[in-house]
Motif scaffolding. Structure first.
Motif, PDB file in Angstrom:
ATOM      1  N   GLY A 129     -13.781  -7.549  24.826  1.00  0.00           N
ATOM      2  CA  GLY A 129     -13.155  -6.926  25.988  1.00  0.00           C
ATOM      3  C   GLY A 129     -13.876  -5.673  26.419  1.00  0.00           C
ATOM      4  N   LEU A 130     -14.202  -4.818  25.457  1.00  0.00           N
ATOM      5  CA  LEU A 130     -14.907  -3.574  25.764  1.00  0.00           C
ATOM      6  C   LEU A 130     -16.293  -3.851  26.331  1.00  0.00           C
ATOM      7  CD1 LEU A 130     -15.176  -0.493  25.636  1.00  0.00           C
ATOM      8  CD2 LEU A 130     -15.946  -0.741  23.264  1.00  0.00           C
ATOM      9  N   VAL A 131     -17.031  -4.751  25.676  1.00  0.00           N
ATOM     10  CA  VAL A 131     -18.389  -5.055  26.133  1.00  0.00           C
ATOM     11  C   VAL A 131     -18.359  -5.736  27.503  1.00  0.00           C
ATOM     12  CG1 VAL A 131     -20.501  -6.345  25.637  1.00  0.00           C
ATOM     13  CG2 VAL A 131     -19.287  -5.171  23.789  1.00  0.00           C
ATOM     14  N   THR A 132     -17.392  -6.616  27.715  1.00  0.00           N
ATOM     15  CA  THR A 132     -17.252  -7.251  29.024  1.00  0.00           C
ATOM     16  C   THR A 132     -16.959  -6.210  30.095  1.00  0.00           C
ATOM     17  OG1 THR A 132     -16.465  -9.326  28.055  1.00  0.00           O
ATOM     18  CG2 THR A 132     -15.967  -8.953  30.370  1.00  0.00           C
ATOM     19  N   GLY A 133     -16.134  -5.224  29.751  1.00  0.00           N
ATOM     20  CA  GLY A 133     -15.842  -4.139  30.697  1.00  0.00           C
ATOM     21  C   GLY A 133     -17.081  -3.344  31.051  1.00  0.00           C
ATOM     22  N   ILE A 134     -17.877  -2.986  30.036  1.00  0.00           N
ATOM     23  CA  ILE A 134     -19.115  -2.236  30.263  1.00  0.00           C
ATOM     24  C   ILE A 134     -20.082  -3.059  31.115  1.00  0.00           C
ATOM     25  CG2 ILE A 134     -21.155  -1.250  29.134  1.00  0.00           C
ATOM     26  CD1 ILE A 134     -19.320  -0.584  26.749  1.00  0.00           C
ATOM     27  N   TYR A 135     -20.191  -4.336  30.766  1.00  0.00           N
ATOM     28  CA  TYR A 135     -21.064  -5.258  31.495  1.00  0.00           C
ATOM     29  C   TYR A 135     -20.623  -5.379  32.957  1.00  0.00           C
ATOM     30  CZ  TYR A 135     -22.092 -10.157  32.912  1.00  0.00           C
ATOM     31  OH  TYR A 135     -22.435 -11.291  33.591  1.00  0.00           O
ATOM     32  N   SER A 136     -19.312  -5.507  33.178  1.00  0.00           N
ATOM     33  CA  SER A 136     -18.785  -5.661  34.534  1.00  0.00           C
ATOM     34  C   SER A 136     -18.987  -4.403  35.364  1.00  0.00           C
ATOM     35  CB  SER A 136     -17.294  -6.017  34.473  1.00  0.00           C
ATOM     36  OG  SER A 136     -17.089  -7.240  33.787  1.00  0.00           O
ATOM     37  N   VAL A 137     -18.737  -3.242  34.762  1.00  0.00           N
ATOM     38  CA  VAL A 137     -18.923  -1.979  35.477  1.00  0.00           C
ATOM     39  C   VAL A 137     -20.386  -1.798  35.874  1.00  0.00           C
ATOM     40  CG1 VAL A 137     -18.913   0.529  35.223  1.00  0.00           C
ATOM     41  CG2 VAL A 137     -16.914  -0.789  34.532  1.00  0.00           C
ATOM     42  N   SER A 138     -21.287  -2.111  34.959  1.00  0.00           N
ATOM     43  CA  SER A 138     -22.714  -1.973  35.258  1.00  0.00           C
ATOM     44  C   SER A 138     -23.104  -2.840  36.447  1.00  0.00           C
ATOM     45  CB  SER A 138     -23.542  -2.381  34.033  1.00  0.00           C
ATOM     46  OG  SER A 138     -23.214  -1.599  32.907  1.00  0.00           O
TER      47      SER A 138
END
Length: 387
Positions: A129-138
């Motif tokens: 979830g955290l990595v997906t969030g970082i990936y999505s924001v980028s």
């Protein structure tokens, strides 16, 4: 040592993600200028955004097979080479090179779109979830910046439209360099990725719900990327203001795409997120039908929040509704193939209807209808279960 490797991998994922929307969103505000320069019809102009989506549809099912042969890391590296080439070709101000370059960069983005969710599930199983969030924001941050600065680069700095688009190849080259360390990674699990489970994926009603959810939210997003600036210019805004509104839509996405995956991962189901997304989409599209600019601004922000929720859920469903990295990649390939094939009809249909009716109302009604379908398939996708 493992922690250091994960940090390097995460950095690579971030830079790859930064190239997955900006090459497309940079075009939207410039469509009018490109059309005037190359003498394009509304349908041809819509193809500028439709072609990458067609590439997504064709290439997505192939991506897991390429990863099976060469590993995910090497396949993404090859995709980055194609991305850089496509962006250089698109910068040549001729219609043939514009379409050819757009096709290549669409293919490259498709490969990365499909493979990264599986890589995240495998390498960050407890922090997806955290990595997906970082990936999505980028991805969405650079997408917002690209749409916001395209017109100023042309109108204020004086660059030609093709030069303004070509500048984004610098970001692609940066991602290429940042991904080099991943070529040393050898992962047997990735090499074992085969299409053996494809039959269960393609016959699953849950997989089809996730696929349609992915496709419809992409349909709405890419229609607005392609035509929102032109729509707002017709309402009286300048091209710079219209580009800024598209940037506002995408900036509104940012906090949502970071927060939602983290929360959604911990919830027993995601139905409440689907309902909020539907209601905000409907409010936003209805608001765009009017000419009150205050309401239009609020509508754009509402659509941004709705789009952020829907996009985040799409990315999370690949992990939440599967049991392995292999299955996640296969679902991602299916959803992005069929989903983007559906989405690819959006910009062309939107432009065609405007050419025929000389108004945006019919096109916006189509978006409202798609939003209703989004609710139905979204509620089915949000149930707590796996394929």
């Amino acid at each position: 040592m493992e922690k250091k490797i994960n940090k390097v991998l995460l950095l690579g994922i971030i830079f790859v993600a930064m190239n997955l929307r900006s090459p497309i969103t940079a075009v939207g505000p410039l469509i009018g200028i490109i059309s005037d320069d190359l003498i394009l019809s509304g349908g041809q102009a819509g193809l500028i955004t439709t072609i990458p989506l067609m590439s997504f549809a064709i290439i997505s099912p192939i991506a897991p097979k390429l990863a099976n042969k060469w590993t995910i890391e090497k396949t993404i590296f090859g995709a980055l080479i194609v991305l850089v080439l496509g962006m250089f070709l698109r910068a040549i101000p001729q219609l043939t090179f514009l379409f050819l370059g757009t096709t290549l960069l669409g293919a490259a983005i498709a490969i990365c779109n499909v493979l990264i969710p599986g890589l995240v599930k495998k390498e960050f199983p407890h922090q997806s979830g955290l990595v997906t969030g970082i990936y999505s924001v980028s991805m969405n941050l650079t997408g917002a910046i690209a749409s916001g600065i395209s017109i100023p680069l042309v109108r204020k700095i004086g660059l030609d439209w093709n030069v303004a688009l070509g500048l984004w190849s610098i970001l692609a080259l940066t991602a290429f360099v940042c991904w080099l360390p991943q070529l040393k990674r050898q992962d047997k699990e990735v090499q074992e990725m085969t299409p053996q489970e494809n039959s269960s994926i393609w016959t699953s009603t849950l997989a089809w719900s996730v696929t349609l959810f992915m496709g419809i939210q992409s349909f709405i997003f890419y229609v607005l990327v392609a035509w929102l600036p032109e729509m707002l210019v017709d309402k009286g805004l300048s091209t710079i203001q219209a580009g800024g509104m598209l940037s506002l839509l995408q900036m509104t996405l940012l906090p949502i795409t970071f927060i939602v995956p983290i929360i959604a991962e911990k919830r027993p189901n995601q139905k409440s997120f689907v309902w909020v997304s539907f209601l905000l989409f409907a409010f936003g599209i209805l608001g765009l039908m009017g000419n009150n600019m205050k309401i239009v601004s609020l509508s754009i922000m509402g659509i941004g929040i709705a789009g952020g929720i829907a996009f985040s859920l799409s990315m999370m469903f690949f992990n939440l509704r599967t049991t392995s990295a292999k299955q996640a990649a296969e679902l991602s390939g299916m959803a992005q193939s069929i989903g983007y094939l559906l989405a690819a009809t959006g910009p062309f249909l939107f432009g065609f209807l405007h050419d025929v009716t000389k108004t945006w109302q019919s096109s916006l009604i189509i978006l409202l209808m798609m939003t209703s379908i989004l609710l139905i398939v979204g509620l089915n996708s949000a149930k707590k279960r796996v394929i």
